[in-house]
Write an enzyme that holds these catalytic residues in place. Structure first.
Site, PDB file in Angstrom:
ATOM      1  CE  LYS A  69      18.319  57.096  29.065  1.00 44.41           C
ATOM      2  NZ  LYS A  69      17.441  56.194  28.707  1.00 44.41           N
TER       3      LYS A  69
ATOM      4  CB  SER B 150      26.024  72.265  21.990  1.00 43.26           C
ATOM      5  OG  SER B 150      25.070  72.934  21.113  1.00 43.26           O
TER       6      SER B 150
ATOM      7  CG  ASN C 158      34.628  66.318  20.702  1.00 38.99           C
ATOM      8  OD1 ASN C 158      34.399  67.291  20.145  1.00 38.99           O
ATOM      9  ND2 ASN C 158      35.168  65.289  19.968  1.00 38.99           N
TER      10      ASN C 158
ATOM     11  CB  THR D 168      36.463  56.740  22.361  1.00 35.16           C
ATOM     12  OG1 THR D 168      35.769  58.033  22.202  1.00 35.16           O
ATOM     13  CG2 THR D 168      36.346  56.319  23.958  1.00 35.16           C
TER      14      THR D 168
ATOM     15  CG  ASP E 157      29.346  53.690  15.980  1.00 35.29           C
ATOM     16  OD1 ASP E 157      28.559  54.767  16.153  1.00 35.29           O
ATOM     17  OD2 ASP E 157      28.958  53.027  14.891  1.00 35.29           O
TER      18      ASP E 157
ATOM     19  CG  LEU F 134      37.054  70.602  21.472  1.00 39.05           C
ATOM     20  CD1 LEU F 134      38.152  71.578  21.678  1.00 39.05           C
ATOM     21  CD2 LEU F 134      35.565  71.277  21.433  1.00 39.05           C
TER      22      LEU F 134
ATOM     23  CE  LYS G 130      26.636  69.167  17.778  1.00 44.50           C
ATOM     24  NZ  LYS G 130      27.370  67.992  18.585  1.00 44.50           N
TER      25      LYS G 130
ATOM     26  CB  THR H  92      38.240  70.927  14.070  1.00 47.82           C
ATOM     27  OG1 THR H  92      36.851  71.191  13.688  1.00 47.82           O
ATOM     28  CG2 THR H  92      38.553  71.625  15.344  1.00 47.82           C
TER      29      THR H  92
ATOM     30  CE1 TYR I  95      26.490  69.469  14.236  1.00 47.57           C
ATOM     31  CE2 TYR I  95      26.294  72.047  13.805  1.00 47.57           C
ATOM     32  CZ  TYR I  95      26.834  70.643  14.453  1.00 47.57           C
ATOM     33  OH  TYR I  95      27.909  71.074  15.279  1.00 47.57           O
TER      34      TYR I  95
END
Length: 276
Positions: A115, A133, A82, A31, A55, A13, A151, A182, A147
């Site tokens: 932040k 999420s 993401n 990234t 990272d 995604l 989320k 994906t 997991y």
């Protein structure tokens, strides 16, 4: 033209969204831990794409990514959190270090990104934050407790931030995708080393060696990317967005079951106050 900073663009995604944003003429800071996976994006869009190694669990790299975005494009208008991965284990099977690493990436990493971009967004009194999420946060499948919890934590943070930032002109959207084709159920899915036999018929059925979902998911990442862009650009950006017909179905089923439970216990639930 707006500037998007998208984490986790190597596949799935994130990559689909980065490509769609660039094709619409926007700037995109794309990234990944390995920037070699992003070379096609920067080659195809040399003036509007900036690849940055990131990272999200590394505070120095987070700060560096935002600074590079500001230096190149003047600031970040849209942040998309993401980057993340899955972890399969019955709760009893979960390894403490594995779980902490999961939360570092899926929760605390996004918080660090948020932040880092908020000072600029607050100064401009505009911006959008999109937190990816999962419908798993709502349906809580067996074997995905940790997991789902990561989320759900991200969604809780999103909900409070939406109320904090709306008066400042900044939108916050929590996105719950269903199953999309994906690498999530493949390369991006980990699991506990230990498997307890008593969970073979519940969590065990969803261990990687027993799961046949990978490559057959119903969702198209390219179409999901377009919906996310539409949501960010909408006159009223949604605070909550489902993606996929399967996510809609699951959401309705969970809401219906939860409402039925509430109604069965309504009288007792309401009987807990002081009586005079």
């Amino acid at each position: 033209m707006t500037t998007w900073l998208i984490t986790g663009c190597s596949t799935g995604l994130g990559r689909a969204l980065a490509k769609a944003v660039l094709e619409k003429g926007h700037n995109a800071v794309v990234t990944a831990r390995d920037t070699a996976t992003l070379q096609d994006l920067t080659t195809g869009f040399p003036t509007t794409a900036l690849a940055v190694g990131l990272d999200v669990t590394d505070a120095t790299q987070v700060a560096n990514a935002v600074k590079k975005a500001e230096d190149r494009f003047g600031g970040v208008d849209v942040l998309v959190n993401n980057a993340g991965y899955g972890y399969r284990a019955a709760v009893e099977e979960g390894d403490g270090e594995d779980v902490r690493a999961l939360f570092d990436t899926n929760v605390f990493g996004p918080v660090s990104m948020i932040k880092a971009v908020l000072p600029g967004m607050r100064a401009r009194r505009s911006g959008a934050i999109v937190n990816i999420s999962s419908i798993g946060a709502r349906i809580c499948p067996p074997g995905s407790g940790y997991y789902a919890a990561s989320k759900a934590a991200l969604e809780g943070i999103s909900g409070s931030m939406q109320k904090e930032l709306a008066p400042l002109g900044i939108s916050v959207t929590a996105v719950e995708p269903g199953g999309f084709r994906t690498d999530f159920a493949g390369r991006s899915l980990t699991q506990s080393a230990e498997a307890i036999d008593d969970y073979a018929d519940t969590a065990g059925k969803r261990r990687k060696e027993n799961d046949t979902v990978h490559g057959t998911q119903p969702g198209d990442p390219d179409k999901a990317a377009q919906v996310i862009i539409d949501a960010v650009e909408a006159e009223e950006t949604p605070a909550f967005l489902l993606l996929g017909a399967d996510a809609l179905y699951a959401y309705d089923a969970v809401e219906e079951a939860t409402r039925a439970e509430v109604e069965r216990w309504r009288e007792r639930s309401g009987s807990t106050g002081y009586t005079e």
